[in-house]
Every structure is written in structure tokens, then in C-alpha cells.
Design an enzyme around this catalytic site. Structure first.
Site, PDB file in Angstrom:
ATOM      1  N   ARG A   1       0.824  -1.223   0.000  1.00  0.00           N
ATOM      2  CA  ARG A   1       0.000   0.000   0.000  1.00  0.00           C
ATOM      3  C   ARG A   1       0.852   1.264   0.000  1.00  0.00           C
ATOM      4  O   ARG A   1       0.476   2.263   0.619  1.00  0.00           O
ATOM      5  CB  ARG A   1      -0.955   0.045   1.196  1.00  0.00           C
ATOM      6  CG  ARG A   1      -1.988  -1.051   1.208  1.00  0.00           C
ATOM      7  CD  ARG A   1      -3.241  -0.608   0.445  1.00  0.00           C
ATOM      8  NE  ARG A   1      -4.165  -1.712   0.303  1.00  0.00           N
ATOM      9  CZ  ARG A   1      -5.227  -1.905   1.091  1.00  0.00           C
ATOM     10  NH1 ARG A   1      -5.497  -1.060   2.043  1.00  0.00           N
ATOM     11  NH2 ARG A   1      -6.014  -2.929   0.886  1.00  0.00           N
TER      12      ARG A   1
ATOM     13  N   ARG B   1      -6.991  11.195  -7.506  1.00  0.00           N
ATOM     14  CA  ARG B   1      -8.182  10.367  -7.329  1.00  0.00           C
ATOM     15  C   ARG B   1      -9.458  11.187  -7.135  1.00  0.00           C
ATOM     16  O   ARG B   1     -10.561  10.631  -7.118  1.00  0.00           O
ATOM     17  CB  ARG B   1      -7.996   9.468  -6.103  1.00  0.00           C
ATOM     18  CG  ARG B   1      -7.268   8.148  -6.361  1.00  0.00           C
ATOM     19  CD  ARG B   1      -8.104   7.143  -7.122  1.00  0.00           C
ATOM     20  NE  ARG B   1      -9.487   7.080  -6.636  1.00  0.00           N
ATOM     21  CZ  ARG B   1      -9.884   6.426  -5.545  1.00  0.00           C
ATOM     22  NH1 ARG B   1      -9.025   5.727  -4.844  1.00  0.00           N
ATOM     23  NH2 ARG B   1     -11.145   6.442  -5.152  1.00  0.00           N
TER      24      ARG B   1
ATOM     25  N   TYR C   1     -14.546 -12.235   0.654  1.00  0.00           N
ATOM     26  CA  TYR C   1     -15.363 -11.101   0.178  1.00  0.00           C
ATOM     27  C   TYR C   1     -16.581 -11.595  -0.602  1.00  0.00           C
ATOM     28  O   TYR C   1     -17.686 -11.056  -0.473  1.00  0.00           O
ATOM     29  CB  TYR C   1     -14.516 -10.154  -0.676  1.00  0.00           C
ATOM     30  CG  TYR C   1     -13.531  -9.377   0.170  1.00  0.00           C
ATOM     31  CD1 TYR C   1     -13.957  -8.309   0.953  1.00  0.00           C
ATOM     32  CD2 TYR C   1     -12.191  -9.734   0.229  1.00  0.00           C
ATOM     33  CE1 TYR C   1     -13.073  -7.615   1.765  1.00  0.00           C
ATOM     34  CE2 TYR C   1     -11.297  -9.047   1.035  1.00  0.00           C
ATOM     35  CZ  TYR C   1     -11.748  -7.993   1.806  1.00  0.00           C
ATOM     36  OH  TYR C   1     -10.876  -7.310   2.613  1.00  0.00           O
TER      37      TYR C   1
ATOM     38  N   ARG D   1      -3.805   6.433   0.108  1.00  0.00           N
ATOM     39  CA  ARG D   1      -4.282   7.640   0.787  1.00  0.00           C
ATOM     40  C   ARG D   1      -3.257   8.369   1.640  1.00  0.00           C
ATOM     41  O   ARG D   1      -3.497   9.500   2.033  1.00  0.00           O
ATOM     42  CB  ARG D   1      -5.511   7.294   1.637  1.00  0.00           C
ATOM     43  CG  ARG D   1      -6.762   7.168   0.797  1.00  0.00           C
ATOM     44  CD  ARG D   1      -7.907   6.598   1.596  1.00  0.00           C
ATOM     45  NE  ARG D   1      -7.622   5.222   1.966  1.00  0.00           N
ATOM     46  CZ  ARG D   1      -8.422   4.450   2.667  1.00  0.00           C
ATOM     47  NH1 ARG D   1      -9.559   4.921   3.115  1.00  0.00           N
ATOM     48  NH2 ARG D   1      -8.092   3.206   2.940  1.00  0.00           N
TER      49      ARG D   1
ATOM     50  N   ASP E   1      -6.632  -3.766  -7.269  1.00  0.00           N
ATOM     51  CA  ASP E   1      -7.198  -4.327  -6.041  1.00  0.00           C
ATOM     52  C   ASP E   1      -7.444  -5.813  -6.248  1.00  0.00           C
ATOM     53  O   ASP E   1      -7.611  -6.264  -7.384  1.00  0.00           O
ATOM     54  CB  ASP E   1      -8.508  -3.627  -5.661  1.00  0.00           C
ATOM     55  CG  ASP E   1      -8.891  -3.959  -4.221  1.00  0.00           C
ATOM     56  OD1 ASP E   1      -8.384  -3.299  -3.299  1.00  0.00           O
ATOM     57  OD2 ASP E   1      -9.668  -4.921  -4.012  1.00  0.00           O
TER      58      ASP E   1
HETATM   59  O1  CP3 Z   1       0.132   0.382  -3.224  1.00  0.00           O
HETATM   60  C1  CP3 Z   1      -0.278  -0.802  -3.205  1.00  0.00           C
HETATM   61  O2  CP3 Z   1       0.075  -1.591  -2.313  1.00  0.00           O
HETATM   62  C2  CP3 Z   1      -1.128  -1.321  -4.367  1.00  0.00           C
HETATM   63  C3  CP3 Z   1      -2.490  -1.272  -4.258  1.00  0.00           C
HETATM   64  C4  CP3 Z   1      -3.391  -2.241  -3.538  1.00  0.00           C
HETATM   65  C5  CP3 Z   1      -4.718  -1.863  -3.221  1.00  0.00           C
HETATM   66  N1  CP3 Z   1      -5.371  -2.957  -2.743  1.00  0.00           N
HETATM   67  C6  CP3 Z   1      -5.264  -0.529  -3.439  1.00  0.00           C
HETATM   68  C7  CP3 Z   1      -6.411  -0.083  -2.617  1.00  0.00           C
HETATM   69  C8  CP3 Z   1      -3.244  -3.583  -3.185  1.00  0.00           C
HETATM   70  C9  CP3 Z   1      -2.017  -4.450  -3.269  1.00  0.00           C
HETATM   71  C10 CP3 Z   1      -4.509  -4.013  -2.676  1.00  0.00           C
HETATM   72  C11 CP3 Z   1      -4.785  -5.395  -2.256  1.00  0.00           C
HETATM   73  C12 CP3 Z   1      -5.916  -5.643  -1.353  1.00  0.00           C
HETATM   74  N2  CP3 Z   1      -7.197  -5.168  -1.433  1.00  0.00           N
HETATM   75  C13 CP3 Z   1      -5.869  -6.544  -0.274  1.00  0.00           C
HETATM   76  C14 CP3 Z   1      -4.656  -7.352   0.108  1.00  0.00           C
HETATM   77  C15 CP3 Z   1      -3.663  -6.496   0.789  1.00  0.00           C
HETATM   78  C16 CP3 Z   1      -3.936  -6.238   2.239  1.00  0.00           C
HETATM   79  O3  CP3 Z   1      -4.028  -5.064   2.599  1.00  0.00           O
HETATM   80  O4  CP3 Z   1      -4.002  -7.205   2.999  1.00  0.00           O
HETATM   81  C17 CP3 Z   1      -7.124  -6.571   0.325  1.00  0.00           C
HETATM   82  C18 CP3 Z   1      -7.519  -7.368   1.544  1.00  0.00           C
HETATM   83  C19 CP3 Z   1      -7.971  -5.706  -0.416  1.00  0.00           C
HETATM   84  C20 CP3 Z   1      -9.399  -5.395  -0.184  1.00  0.00           C
HETATM   85  C21 CP3 Z   1      -9.553  -3.941   0.078  1.00  0.00           C
HETATM   86  N3  CP3 Z   1      -9.617  -2.977  -0.908  1.00  0.00           N
HETATM   87  C22 CP3 Z   1      -9.564  -3.268   1.320  1.00  0.00           C
HETATM   88  C23 CP3 Z   1      -9.489  -3.939   2.673  1.00  0.00           C
HETATM   89  C24 CP3 Z   1      -9.620  -1.885   1.052  1.00  0.00           C
HETATM   90  C25 CP3 Z   1      -9.529  -0.733   2.034  1.00  0.00           C
HETATM   91  C26 CP3 Z   1     -10.844  -0.183   2.461  1.00  0.00           C
HETATM   92  C27 CP3 Z   1     -10.637   1.223   3.006  1.00  0.00           C
HETATM   93  O5  CP3 Z   1     -11.073   2.160   2.333  1.00  0.00           O
HETATM   94  O6  CP3 Z   1     -10.056   1.357   4.084  1.00  0.00           O
HETATM   95  C28 CP3 Z   1      -9.679  -1.735  -0.333  1.00  0.00           C
HETATM   96  C29 CP3 Z   1      -9.706  -0.470  -1.076  1.00  0.00           C
HETATM   97  C30 CP3 Z   1      -8.388  -0.026  -1.578  1.00  0.00           C
HETATM   98  N4  CP3 Z   1      -7.524  -0.814  -2.284  1.00  0.00           N
HETATM   99  C31 CP3 Z   1      -7.822   1.267  -1.453  1.00  0.00           C
HETATM  100  C32 CP3 Z   1      -6.585   1.257  -2.110  1.00  0.00           C
HETATM  101  C33 CP3 Z   1      -5.622   2.380  -2.309  1.00  0.00           C
HETATM  102  C34 CP3 Z   1      -8.483   2.456  -0.786  1.00  0.00           C
HETATM  103  C35 CP3 Z   1      -9.406   3.063  -1.791  1.00  0.00           C
HETATM  104  C36 CP3 Z   1      -9.360   4.560  -1.803  1.00  0.00           C
HETATM  105  O7  CP3 Z   1      -8.262   5.161  -1.887  1.00  0.00           O
HETATM  106  O8  CP3 Z   1     -10.452   5.131  -1.806  1.00  0.00           O
END
Ligand code: CP3
Length: 351
Positions: free
Chosen positions: A34, A47, A158, A38, A83
Site C-alpha cells: 500500500r 483520485r 469477500y 491515501r 485491487d
Molecule cells: O500500493 C499498493 O500496495 C497497491 C495497491 C493495492 C490496493 N489494494 C489498493 C487499494 C493492493 C495491493 C490491494 C490489495 C488488497 N485489497 C488486499 C490485500 C492487501 C492487504 O491489505 O491485505 C485486500 C484485503 C484488499 C481489499 C480492500 N480494498 C480493502 C481492505 C480496502 C480498504 C478499504 C478502506 O477504504 O479502508 C480496499 C480499497 C483499496 N484498495 C484502497 C486502495 C488504495 C483504498 C481506496 C481509496 O483510496 O479510496
């Protein structure tokens, strides 16, 4: 003629890929799960007004967002901005990623018919992924791009729960009580994950990470019987391309060895397990990790002391890639990550 290495030999010789292969490195490579997202003001700016899934499907935005932390920190690898639920969306599953919540699935998967209704993934479903990866590889030059996919158990959670879950109760109920549906679902997701990783590697990704973030919810016996074979199939298929495979989950101390045996070249270790113990458990494999992501909120000296301990412990592994033990917390100060990155580079150089 210039002696400058070509971009492909610089890439193959990069500290990140050398460490992933268990070879000697000029310094310990570092990147952050990540790292895009954000915590970066430049991410929030691009974004603005654009949904998460839409941004994942726009190659111009994917390239820009993936590059942001590479430019800012000089990390040793880029992680593809996407994602774990994106491939499901691409094959037609009705889902959204809600800000502050995460992936939400409109019609949760409960029956064999629900599983069979999910199409397999082909490259034609994700032309925007191919375009984004190709664009990134051009911009990154000698810096490797890590492609990724969600592992079957974590993605199943999910799909079955319909959204984020603390206890994964419905998912595990299916695993315990409806083995035929479970097996079909795990096979379906494994096929999608493997095909999705193949697309990324074919377009130029240099390594892959399989995220089984929630596998730590399972007992060792259940992981081995009901989950590991499916993750192993994904890792085996992508292994035929020759790129290093990283396998990561949270709270997975009890199953780290199995996560390695599933077919990983590098095992991601979360912060609960001392890195030295993690290295012993995965015996002979490279490791990635594992600073507690909350240490960025500690005084800088405290954070750097912990990083120093982790770098020291990492020397016992055939390869060590420095990372946090889980993703960057959104309220993280990017300047702390900049200090951490510089510290890792400066304090791990071989004379
Ligand atoms: O920079 C990076 O690491 C690459 C991007 C990345 C995202 N999701 C972007 C994202 C990666 C590698 C993921 C994988 C992902 N998504 C996982 C496995 C990694 C982990 O953290 O264990 C999981 C479980 C998800 C499912 C998911 N998607 C979650 C739990 C969330 C967060 C919810 C929140 O808003 O707190 C997302 C959304 C997400 N994926 C965001 C980002 C940058 C936030 C969206 C936003 O910016 O509005």
C-alpha cells in the site's frame, strides 16, 4: 559503445530481484505494501472525484499512481495499483469498493449455481491491465514491477460474506459444511487469479505477490486441507513463467512454513512474528517484512532502531526484502517513510 547496462540487465540485476532469488545484494531492497494510496497527497489529488474501481481501469491513472511512491521514496520496486477484487469485477461480478469500507459484493456467493455463474478470466476481460503494465514497464526502466492477485481464501471471504468480515464465519461455514461448493469456489478463484497474474507477467511484471491477507483466520489443519492446495495451484502455474513469487498473509505465524511450501520463493512475514523466527519457520526461503506499520507514528529514532533490528535479523535469510508487516496506514506521514527508506538503504550496504 557505452558500458551502461541495458535496462533489462539492470532490471534482472536489481537489488529486489536478486534478494527474491536469494542472491547477494548491494543493499537490502525495500518497498511498502500500500505504498500508493491515501497516505500520499498526490494520490488524493489525482483520485479526486474518481471511484476506486474506475481508477483501476484507467491505464493513465494506474501508471501515475503506481509511479508516485517510486518517485517520492526511491523504493526498490513498484506495486501495480489495482485491487484483489478487480479481476472479479472484470469478469462481471457485481461489486464495488466503498471508501473507508472496502469491497462490497451485491449478490454474495452461497450455492454451486452462484459459483458456476462466475465466468473464467481471459486476457480479453482485462485489456486495460495489459496496457497499464506495458506503460509502467517503460517508465520504470530498471525498477521491477510487482504484479499481484488475491489468494483464493481471501477473495472467497469477500464473495461469500458480501463485504469485509472480522470472523469470516459464513466463509468458514461453507468450507466446513458444503465441501463441494467450497471446492468449486476455490477452483474458480484460483483459475481467475492465475490467469490474472499471467496477464500481468506477460505484459512485463517482474515478480508477483499472492495476497492471502486473511489466511491467519484458519487453523493449520484447515489451511492445509482446504486452502493450501488451491493457493499452490496458483503459485505453480505462475511459477512456470520463472518470475519470483511472494506469498503474504496477516497473522499467519502458525502457517508460515506451509505458505512457503505452497510454492513461494519469498514468504511475507507480518510484524507479530520476530523476523528471525519467521526465517527459521520458512527454512531456506527468502523473506519479506516486517516492521509494525504503526511504528511510523513512533519517534523517528524508535522506528529506525526497530528497522535496524529487522535488517540485522534479515541477514540470516538467503534473501531479505524490507517491508512493513502489513499495508501503510492511510494517516502515515510520507516523510517518515522517506526517512525509513533512506535508512534501510544506508544501513544495509555491503562493504
Ligand atoms: O500500493 C499498493 O500496495 C497497491 C495497491 C493495492 C490496493 N489494494 C489498493 C487499494 C493492493 C495491493 C490491494 C490489495 C488488497 N485489497 C488486499 C490485500 C492487501 C492487504 O491489505 O491485505 C485486500 C484485503 C484488499 C481489499 C480492500 N480494498 C480493502 C481492505 C480496502 C480498504 C478499504 C478502506 O477504504 O479502508 C480496499 C480499497 C483499496 N484498495 C484502497 C486502495 C488504495 C483504498 C481506496 C481509496 O483510496 O479510496
Amino acid at each position: 559503445m557505452s558500458d551502461a547496462p541495458t535496462s533489462s540487465s539492470a532490471l534482472s540485476d536489481s537489488a529486489f530481484l536478486r534478494a527474491a532469488r536469494g542472491e547477494a545484494v548491494p543493499h537490502t531492497p525495500v518497498w511498502y505494501m500500500r505504498q500508493a494510496g491515501r497516505s500520499l497527497p498526490e494520490y488524493l489529488a489525482v483520485r479526486e472525484g474518481i471511484g476506486m474501481l474506475e481508477s483501476c481501469m484507467r491505464p493513465d491513472l494506474v501508471v501515475e499512481i503506481t509511479m508516485q511512491p517510486v518517485r517520492r521514496y526511491g523504493v526498490d520496486a513498484a506495486i501495480f495499483f489495482s485491487d484483489i477484487v478487480l479481476p472479479l469485477k472484470a469478469v462481471g461480478v457485481d461489486l464495488d469498493i466503498k471508501p473507508g469500507v472496502g469491497p462490497v459484493v451485491a449478490d454474495p456467493v452461497r450455492t454451486l449455481a452462484d459459483v458456476e455463474a462466475i465466468p473464467d478470466l481471459t486476457p480479453e476481460h482485462v485489456p486495460f491491465i495489459t496496457e497499464a503494465v506495458q506503460g509502467l514497464v517503460g517508465e520504470l526502466g530498471g525498477t521491477p514491477l510487482i504484479g499481484f492477485a488475491g489468494a483464493p481464501f481471501t477473495v472467497a471471504s469477500y464473495l461469500v460474506e458480501g463485504g469485509p468480515s472480522k470472523d469470516h464465519a459464513r466463509t468458514k461455514a461453507m468450507m466446513f459444511g458444503a465441501p463441494d461448493v467450497w471446492d468449486a469456489l476455490m477452483r474458480k478463484i484460483a483459475g481467475i487469479a492465475a490467469a490474472y497474474l499471467d496477464v500481468q507477467v506477460a505484459a512485463g511484471a517482474s515478480a508477483v505477490q499472492l495476497f492471502d491477507s486473511w489466511a491467519g483466520a484458519l487453523t493449520r489443519a484447515d489451511y492445509r486441507a482446504h486452502v493450501m492446495p488451491h493457493s499452490a495451484r496458483v503459485l505453480e502455474q505462475i511459477g512456470t513463467t520463472g518470475v519470483p513469487r511472494i506469498h503474504f498473509g496477516v497473522g499467519t505465524g502458525e502457517i508460515l512454513d506451509l505458505m512457503g511450501e505452497a510454492g513461494a520463493d519469498v514468504v511475507g512475514v507480518d510484524w507479530r512474528v520476530p523476523l528471525a523466527a519467521g526465517i527459521e519457520r520458512v527454512g531456506g526461503r527468502a523473506v519479506q517484512g516486517n516492521l509494525d506499520p504503526t511504528l511510523v507514528f513512533a519517534p523517528t529514532e524508535v522506528m529506525l532502531d526497530r528497522a535496524r533490528e529487522i535488517l540485522g535479523a534479515g541477514r540470516a535469510a538467503p534473501g531479505h526484502i524490507f517491508n512493513l508487516g502489513h499495508g501503510v496506514i492511510p494517516s502515515t506521514d510520507p516523510d517518515q517513510l522517506a526517512r525509513l527508506t533512506d535508512f534501510v538503504h544506508e544501513h544495509s550496504q555491503t562493504p
